[in-house]
Design an enzyme around this catalytic site. Structure first.
Site, PDB file in Angstrom:
ATOM      1  N   CYS A 148     -20.205 -24.117 -34.379  1.00  0.00           N
ATOM      2  CA  CYS A 148     -19.051 -23.451 -33.757  1.00  0.00           C
ATOM      3  C   CYS A 148     -18.766 -24.000 -32.379  1.00  0.00           C
ATOM      4  O   CYS A 148     -19.661 -24.109 -31.558  1.00  0.00           O
ATOM      5  CB  CYS A 148     -19.330 -21.972 -33.540  1.00  0.00           C
TER       6      CYS A 148
ATOM      7  N   CYS B  91     -10.240 -21.735 -23.882  1.00  0.00           N
ATOM      8  CA  CYS B  91     -11.428 -20.881 -23.739  1.00  0.00           C
ATOM      9  C   CYS B  91     -12.542 -21.678 -23.054  1.00  0.00           C
ATOM     10  O   CYS B  91     -12.761 -22.854 -23.352  1.00  0.00           O
ATOM     11  CB  CYS B  91     -11.888 -20.367 -25.100  1.00  0.00           C
TER      12      CYS B  91
ATOM     13  N   CYS C 204      -6.289 -27.594 -29.180  1.00  0.00           N
ATOM     14  CA  CYS C 204      -6.004 -26.169 -28.999  1.00  0.00           C
ATOM     15  C   CYS C 204      -5.486 -25.951 -27.585  1.00  0.00           C
ATOM     16  O   CYS C 204      -5.897 -26.627 -26.647  1.00  0.00           O
ATOM     17  CB  CYS C 204      -7.265 -25.346 -29.212  1.00  0.00           C
TER      18      CYS C 204
ATOM     19  N   CYS D  32     -15.480 -23.604 -25.137  1.00  0.00           N
ATOM     20  CA  CYS D  32     -15.130 -24.269 -26.400  1.00  0.00           C
ATOM     21  C   CYS D  32     -14.792 -25.730 -26.164  1.00  0.00           C
ATOM     22  O   CYS D  32     -13.981 -26.065 -25.301  1.00  0.00           O
ATOM     23  CB  CYS D  32     -13.946 -23.564 -27.055  1.00  0.00           C
TER      24      CYS D  32
ATOM     25  N   CYS E 179     -15.191 -24.563 -43.218  1.00  0.00           N
ATOM     26  CA  CYS E 179     -14.601 -24.186 -41.934  1.00  0.00           C
ATOM     27  C   CYS E 179     -13.479 -25.184 -41.657  1.00  0.00           C
ATOM     28  O   CYS E 179     -13.726 -26.383 -41.503  1.00  0.00           O
ATOM     29  CB  CYS E 179     -15.693 -24.260 -40.862  1.00  0.00           C
TER      30      CYS E 179
ATOM     31  N   GLU F 129     -11.093 -31.861 -37.589  1.00  0.00           N
ATOM     32  CA  GLU F 129     -12.345 -31.808 -38.336  1.00  0.00           C
ATOM     33  C   GLU F 129     -12.426 -30.634 -39.287  1.00  0.00           C
ATOM     34  O   GLU F 129     -11.813 -29.598 -39.067  1.00  0.00           O
ATOM     35  CB  GLU F 129     -13.519 -31.728 -37.341  1.00  0.00           C
TER      36      GLU F 129
HETATM   37  N1  SAH Z   1      -9.237 -20.170 -32.158  1.00  0.00           N
HETATM   38  C1  SAH Z   1      -9.917 -19.306 -33.057  1.00  0.00           C
HETATM   39  C2  SAH Z   1     -10.798 -19.996 -34.083  1.00  0.00           C
HETATM   40  C3  SAH Z   1     -11.619 -21.181 -33.625  1.00  0.00           C
HETATM   41  S1  SAH Z   1     -13.210 -21.033 -32.970  1.00  0.00           S
HETATM   42  C4  SAH Z   1     -10.720 -18.284 -32.278  1.00  0.00           C
HETATM   43  O1  SAH Z   1     -10.774 -18.380 -31.069  1.00  0.00           O
HETATM   44  O2  SAH Z   1     -11.243 -17.365 -32.880  1.00  0.00           O
HETATM   45  C5  SAH Z   1     -14.274 -20.158 -34.021  1.00  0.00           C
HETATM   46  C6  SAH Z   1     -15.315 -19.355 -33.227  1.00  0.00           C
HETATM   47  O3  SAH Z   1     -16.259 -20.194 -32.508  1.00  0.00           O
HETATM   48  C7  SAH Z   1     -14.651 -18.488 -32.186  1.00  0.00           C
HETATM   49  O4  SAH Z   1     -15.225 -17.217 -32.150  1.00  0.00           O
HETATM   50  C8  SAH Z   1     -14.987 -19.225 -30.906  1.00  0.00           C
HETATM   51  O5  SAH Z   1     -14.878 -18.392 -29.807  1.00  0.00           O
HETATM   52  C9  SAH Z   1     -16.385 -19.704 -31.191  1.00  0.00           C
HETATM   53  N2  SAH Z   1     -16.815 -20.757 -30.287  1.00  0.00           N
HETATM   54  C10 SAH Z   1     -16.056 -21.619 -29.593  1.00  0.00           C
HETATM   55  N3  SAH Z   1     -16.812 -22.454 -28.857  1.00  0.00           N
HETATM   56  C11 SAH Z   1     -18.102 -22.111 -29.098  1.00  0.00           C
HETATM   57  C12 SAH Z   1     -19.353 -22.647 -28.646  1.00  0.00           C
HETATM   58  N4  SAH Z   1     -19.402 -23.684 -27.825  1.00  0.00           N
HETATM   59  N5  SAH Z   1     -20.476 -22.064 -29.090  1.00  0.00           N
HETATM   60  C13 SAH Z   1     -20.425 -21.039 -29.967  1.00  0.00           C
HETATM   61  N6  SAH Z   1     -19.279 -20.516 -30.435  1.00  0.00           N
HETATM   62  C14 SAH Z   1     -18.119 -21.037 -30.010  1.00  0.00           C
END
Ligand code: SAH
Length: 372
Positions: free
Chosen positions: A346, A120, A116, A123, A109, A96
């Site tokens: 995000c 995390c 991935c 996420c 974005c 996406e």
């Molecule tokens: N893998 C990279 C970039 C992708 S995510 C990273 O980890 O930085 C972009 C941002 O969104 C990251 O800071 C991630 O931690 C955050 N993010 C992921 N899931 C989220 C969620 N459910 N709510 C808010 N932010 C989130």
């Protein structure tokens, strides 16, 4: 335009490579600039229409090259102007990209991987597992496609403009796809291509420390780091790569990046999770890590997705957390959530990942779902 498997997608070639390619077709390397003008400034994919290029050169290009962006599967529009596209990787795999218009800029974005492997806890992409790295052409193709789709609408829709800022904050961990991401960064910054200033291109990483050092040798884009916790015990749970590269190592890499690249500051992303990482004491601990450093904190209210038990911190808690950081001399802002009515915020980018594979990172195995 006929596109065979053997044609070279020009969107995957930074200028030096494009010059070599053009030379290989028997043209002068400076023709590459002319070609880039058509491809990037005019978003023109058809060689036939590149009328100031020699006919023989166009014929060669027609034969050997293409300008091919990812195919759109679906598009969603949010009430706030945010737009999200689901793009085809291969077969039924998808990723996406999200376009976020604001009064003074328009941010795209983009994704760097299909799925991935970092796992995390908060996420939604992590839940999909990992499928594959996007190619340079697929990464660049996202920005190219958005420009092509949106540039024509500027006159009609005052709120929309072609892309002014690119953030690698979509699906995937960009530094785990270093080989394909760095040439894409070069193309974003190249004045013959997208000509974005380095401050308008932001790479966000969960903290792959060796690759941050490597990035400092190859690029100077803005760096964002997903910190999310002020201590290793909690960060080990939220961002499992922390077990391989703990906070102290990560911060040392960040300060090195800033020194080396003469950047202003690193942005630390911090997702606000109710009762998990949002207390006053945690704000103070975070401030202790960052005070006096070239750092700013971006607090992201957690965006929920199906199946998660985590909850978003309340606005009052987020404000208190921010104020505590400010009181301790750390710059902090709260990210406004955009596009959540279309799951474009995000961490909500799910794409579509069918074959999940186990990927080894450092000494531990992450993205553990294996499916035949
Ligand atoms: N893998 C990279 C970039 C992708 S995510 C990273 O980890 O930085 C972009 C941002 O969104 C990251 O800071 C991630 O931690 C955050 N993010 C992921 N899931 C989220 C969620 N459910 N709510 C808010 N932010 C989130």
């Amino acid at each position: 335009m006929s596109v065979s498997a053997t044609t070279t997608n020009l969107l995957g070639l930074p200028r030096p490579e494009l010059e070599r390619f053009v030379a290989g077709l028997g043209s002068k390397p400076f023709r590459a600039r002319q070609l880039m003008h058509w491809v990037y400034k005019r978003a023109e994919p058809s060689f036939e229409l590149m009328t100031d290029l020699a006919k023989t050169f166009r014929a060669e290009l027609q034969e050997q090259a293409c300008v091919r962006a990812p195919q759109i599967i679906t598009e969603h529009r949010s009430a706030d102007g945010t737009r999200k596209w689901l793009l085809r990787a291969d077969g039924s795999q998808a990723f996406e990209m999200v376009y976020i218009p604001e009064p003074d800029r328009a941010t795209l974005c983009i994704s760097s991987q299909v799925g991935c492997a970092l796992d995390c806890a908060f996420c939604s992409t992590a839940q999909q597992g990992f499928n594959r790295n996007l190619t340079t052409a697929e990464i660049v193709g996202q920005v190219w496609l958005a420009n092509r789709l949106l540039a024509g609408t500027v006159a009609d829709l005052a709120r929309e403009r072609a892309v002014t800022n690119v953030v690698l904050m979509g699906m995937g961990e960009p530094l785990a796809n270093f080989r394909n991401v760095v040439p894409a960064l070069d193309i974003f910054l190249d004045d013959c291509a997208f000509d974005l200033s380095r401050r308008r291109v932001t790479l966000s990483t969960s903290g792959l420390v060796p690759q941050i050092y490597k990035l400092a040798e190859h690029s100077n884009v803005a760096l964002a780091v997903s910190l999310h916790a002020p201590d290793d015990a909690l960060r080990n749970e939220l961002v499992p790569i922390n077990r391989v590269h703990p906070i102290a190592e990560l911060l040392a890499a960040c300060w090195h990046y800033i020194d080396e690249r003469n950047g202003r500051s690193v942005t630390f992303e911090y997702v606000m999770l109710e009762g998990v990482n949002d207390s006053r004491a945690q704000a103070r601990a975070l401030a202790k890590l960052l005070a006096g450093r070239p750092a700013k904190v971006n607090l992201i209210p957690f965006n929920p997705f199906p199946g998660t038990r985590l909850r978003r911190s309340g606005p009052e808690v987020v404000r208190t957390f921010r104020d505590e950081l400010l009181r301790h001399g750390v710059l902090a802002t709260v990210r406004r959530t955009r596009g959540d009515d279309i799951d474009a915020a995000c961490g909500q980018l799910a794409g579509r990942v069918i074959d999940r594979t186990t990927v080894r990172l450092g000494s531990r195995s992450v993205g553990m779902v294996v499916r035949a």
